[in-house]
Design a protein around this motif. Structure first.
Motif, mmCIF file in Angstrom:
data_model
loop_
_atom_site.group_PDB
_atom_site.id
_atom_site.type_symbol
_atom_site.label_atom_id
_atom_site.label_comp_id
_atom_site.label_asym_id
_atom_site.label_seq_id
_atom_site.Cartn_x
_atom_site.Cartn_y
_atom_site.Cartn_z
ATOM 1 N N ILE A 157 0.831 -1.204 0.000
ATOM 2 C CA ILE A 157 0.000 0.000 0.000
ATOM 3 C C ILE A 157 0.868 1.258 0.000
ATOM 4 N N ALA A 158 2.006 1.210 0.692
ATOM 5 C CA ALA A 158 2.905 2.370 0.712
ATOM 6 C C ALA A 158 3.361 2.740 -0.695
ATOM 7 N N ASN A 159 3.568 1.737 -1.556
ATOM 8 C CA ASN A 159 3.895 2.032 -2.954
ATOM 9 C C ASN A 159 2.814 2.899 -3.590
ATOM 10 N N LEU A 160 1.544 2.527 -3.362
ATOM 11 C CA LEU A 160 0.433 3.259 -3.957
ATOM 12 C C LEU A 160 0.314 4.654 -3.355
ATOM 13 N N GLU A 161 0.492 4.740 -2.056
ATOM 14 C CA GLU A 161 0.407 6.034 -1.390
ATOM 15 C C GLU A 161 1.444 7.006 -1.951
ATOM 16 N N GLU A 162 2.670 6.511 -2.125
ATOM 17 C CA GLU A 162 3.732 7.352 -2.676
ATOM 18 C C GLU A 162 3.396 7.764 -4.116
ATOM 19 N N PHE A 163 2.908 6.831 -4.901
ATOM 20 C CA PHE A 163 2.606 7.122 -6.305
ATOM 21 C C PHE A 163 1.588 8.242 -6.424
ATOM 22 N N PHE A 164 0.504 8.153 -5.682
ATOM 23 C CA PHE A 164 -0.557 9.148 -5.815
ATOM 24 C C PHE A 164 -0.226 10.463 -5.121
ATOM 25 N N ALA A 165 0.844 10.468 -4.331
ATOM 26 C CA ALA A 165 1.365 11.721 -3.774
ATOM 27 C C ALA A 165 2.387 12.363 -4.718
ATOM 28 N N GLY A 166 2.607 11.719 -5.871
ATOM 29 C CA GLY A 166 3.523 12.279 -6.848
ATOM 30 C C GLY A 166 4.974 11.981 -6.581
ATOM 31 N N ARG A 167 5.214 10.982 -5.743
ATOM 32 C CA ARG A 167 6.600 10.610 -5.424
ATOM 33 C C ARG A 167 6.913 9.235 -6.019
ATOM 34 N N PRO A 168 8.207 8.878 -6.135
ATOM 35 C CA PRO A 168 8.563 7.552 -6.633
ATOM 36 C C PRO A 168 8.020 6.463 -5.720
ATOM 37 N N LEU A 169 7.703 5.313 -6.308
ATOM 38 C CA LEU A 169 7.274 4.172 -5.497
ATOM 39 C C LEU A 169 8.359 3.839 -4.486
ATOM 40 N N ARG A 170 7.943 3.400 -3.310
ATOM 41 C CA ARG A 170 8.935 3.058 -2.287
ATOM 42 C C ARG A 170 9.745 1.842 -2.713
#
Length: 326
Positions: free
Chosen positions: A309-322
């Motif tokens: 889920i952290a990958n998705l959270e980062e993506f939609f915040a405009g940051r690289p996937l964790r």
């Protein structure tokens, strides 16, 4: 897309631990799978399209080949898998569509390494055979010579692959007095080797090792690497452990080596074609078999889900996937 004002639409393909599902509902417009039904490719595509999914949270059970990937809705922008393996996803097809892919590698390390040691110790000490004797009522008077196992201490443990999990196995094995050797394409730095002996070829590693443990991903290069030839490089009475991927083993050849006594024992958590597997293994008293439970702890599954889920959270915040794949 702002998480605060316009939550992304997420399709979750399998039932996940409660804390993970609650996190998904908090961050996304999440459609869950409370019945934990195994969807066909067509059902997955239909649900993703109906939900107008921006993201998928999947598991190893969902095979996103090129055909399936081409049918997923145009809204889809990112996929995160609750796994360390990614061979169920056609990464080239995802890249061609501009879909980001993430995974959860860190969370699996400790539990999988623990299980590799469980299998190693069980195989060396013939735990499966002794438990069968006990359960069948054949436990008799003590003697000094029958059904003896092998001490792991002082033996060379050959690691095929020394990434995160391989290094964690090495750390645990050193506590049992084992000597560590390894083979992979690139030699590690001295700090990561931590005294392990590097072998530039699989043959060299196998000839030097009494116990071998597999920790390589499933690739064209590793497919069937455990076969009659490579098994012949091991010393008589060696032990093989596999917590990596089942397709790295040629079942016919491993079964023949175990039946003949060429190998003393094997400990297997993974199989080609699982959950189907070669049922001849069931007749081998020197094979310890588990149903792919390398990450099956409460703590590990919670963290795997949260990391995905952290990958998705980062993506939609405009940051690289964790943890981006590749």
């Amino acid at each position: 897309m702002s998480l605060a004002t316009d939550r992304p639409r997420l399709l979750v393909t399998r039932r996940l631990p409660p804390a993970v599902e609650e996190r998904a509902r908090t961050l996304f417009e999440a459609e869950l799978n409370p019945a934990d039904t195994l969807w066909s490719a067509g059902e997955l595509v239909e649900r993703a399209s109906r939900h107008r999914a921006d993201a998928l949270l999947i598991c190893l059970t969902e095979r996103l080949d090129a055909g399936t990937m081409s049918r997923l809705p145009g809204s889809l922008r990112v996929i995160s898998t609750v796994s360390v393996g990614t061979n169920h996803i056609d990464l080239a097809a995802a890249q061609a569509r501009g879909i980001a892919v993430g995974y959860a590698p860190d969370a699996t390390t400790a539990a999988t390494a623990d299980l590799a040691l469980l299998l190693l110790l069980s195989a060396c000490r013939r735990a499966h055979e002794h438990q069968a004797i006990l359960r069948s009522g054949q436990w008799g008077a003590w003697n000094a010579w029958n059904n003896l196992g092998m001490d792991p201490g002082g033996k060379v443990l050959g690691l095929v692959g020394m990434g995160r999990i391989g290094r964690a196995v090495a750390q645990r094995a050193r506590a049992f007095g084992m000597r560590i050797a390894y083979h992979q394409r690139r030699r590690l730095s001295p700090e990561l080797e931590d005294g392990a002996e590097f072998h530039s070829s699989l043959e060299s590693l196998f000839r030097a090792s009494r116990i071998v443990s597999l920790h390589t991903p499933s690739t064209p290069e590793t497919l069937g690497q455990i076969n009659a030839q490579s098994l012949s490089w091991l010393p008589e009475g060696a032990v093989l452990i596999n917590t990596a991927r089942g397709d790295q083993v040629v079942d016919d050849d491993l079964i023949a080596a175990l039946r003949s006594g060429r190998l003393a024992a094997a400990g297997l958590d993974v199989f080609a074609g699982e959950p189907a597997f070669d049922r001849r293994y069931l007749d081998l008293p020197n094979a310890t078999l588990l149903p792919h439970i390398g990450t099956s702890t409460v703590e590990t599954r919670d963290r795997m889900g949260m990391d995905a889920i952290a990958n998705l959270e980062e993506f939609f915040a405009g940051r690289p996937l964790r943890w981006p794949v590749g």
